[in-house]
Enzyme design. Sequence first.
Site, PDB file in Angstrom:
ATOM      1  N   HIS A  67     -10.574  -5.376   8.456  1.00  0.00           N
ATOM      2  CA  HIS A  67     -11.476  -5.299   7.308  1.00  0.00           C
ATOM      3  C   HIS A  67     -12.736  -4.491   7.607  1.00  0.00           C
ATOM      4  O   HIS A  67     -13.643  -4.440   6.763  1.00  0.00           O
ATOM      5  CB  HIS A  67     -11.904  -6.705   6.868  1.00  0.00           C
ATOM      6  CG  HIS A  67     -10.824  -7.507   6.199  1.00  0.00           C
ATOM      7  ND1 HIS A  67      -9.699  -7.914   6.863  1.00  0.00           N
ATOM      8  CD2 HIS A  67     -10.718  -7.971   4.922  1.00  0.00           C
ATOM      9  CE1 HIS A  67      -8.932  -8.611   6.025  1.00  0.00           C
ATOM     10  NE2 HIS A  67      -9.528  -8.655   4.850  1.00  0.00           N
ATOM     11  N   GLU A 127       0.812  -1.218   0.000  1.00  0.00           N
ATOM     12  CA  GLU A 127       0.000   0.000   0.000  1.00  0.00           C
ATOM     13  C   GLU A 127       0.846   1.269   0.000  1.00  0.00           C
ATOM     14  O   GLU A 127       0.482   2.272  -0.643  1.00  0.00           O
ATOM     15  CB  GLU A 127      -0.955  -0.007   1.201  1.00  0.00           C
ATOM     16  CG  GLU A 127      -2.110  -0.969   1.080  1.00  0.00           C
ATOM     17  CD  GLU A 127      -1.740  -2.416   1.358  1.00  0.00           C
ATOM     18  OE1 GLU A 127      -2.543  -3.320   1.055  1.00  0.00           O
ATOM     19  OE2 GLU A 127      -0.620  -2.650   1.892  1.00  0.00           O
TER      20      GLU A 127
END
Length: 325
Positions: free
Chosen positions: A129, A60
């Site tokens: 998540h 990321e």
Amino acid sequence: MATLNLIQAINLAIDEQLGRNDKVVVYGEDVGVEGGVFRATQGLQKKYGKDRVFDAPIAESSIVGTAIGMAMNGMRPIVEIQFDGFVFPAYNQIVTQLARTRNKSRGNYTNPVVIRIPVGGGIKGLEHHSESLETYLGHIPGIKVVMPSTPYDAKGLLAAALESKDPVIFLEPKRIYRSGKQEVPEEHYTIEIGKAKVLKEGTDITVVGWGAQLREIQAAVKEVEAEGISVEVIDLRTINPIDTETIVESVKKTGRFLVVHEAMRTYGPGAELIAQVNEKAFLHLEAPATRLTGFDIVIPLARGEHHHMINKDQIVAEIKKIVAY
């Protein structure tokens, strides 16, 4: 007009921008061949080719870092962070580079990067998540932070983000990706970033929310209005910048204020909104400005997640309590 759900509206907005501007590129983990884990970019690689829609490594920080370089050299990158909790490796790039480019260059460079992030709970996800990122991201100077609650707003706000000269983080409430459909114009349109929307006018209390939380708020409002309580509902739409004017004017009319959000309570967006109301509409209040929020805990895993989520019954109870104060 097309009848679309939220994820389809996002796909249409990206498709439109790829077609309008050959400087736009789209990338992230699995966004190319698979079309993203939620299929937000489905079909776009086939339509525009691997040079403009492509998969990135599981890194990321590199995803955001390369987007910064691209944007400074004339490109318009749209990058996807696959899940909310995966953004933290990229946080350094966002805070120290992306947000500060205009300031560090004395306005000579901007960084028109759009970072798309599925956010929030409600899908019984694994750890990392189901995060609510409003506080982490809304606090950064130089970054606009947007969260739509409807397909129509998603397309218009994303189009505005993709045309902004400054970086925009586009938070997508994954719980409502496919929970309903709405008529959405197929032609190009934008919605102003930084402008809240009054979804419903009322006289007894102002209730503010955003993203997936609006569904619970609207269900609660139907119940309390059947009992004679008139509620003004505002969709904040933009976490930063905040449309303080719309909220303050509403509170001056209703005299009561409730903000509802899934994010944790302490230092959450609700605290800032209450501070704004107290500073600018205090003498109009007939009850304490109030927040109804998630708990100050790590988001529970699947079996306990529902205890953390704000539901219709909690909102109904809080509205009645404030009106009866």
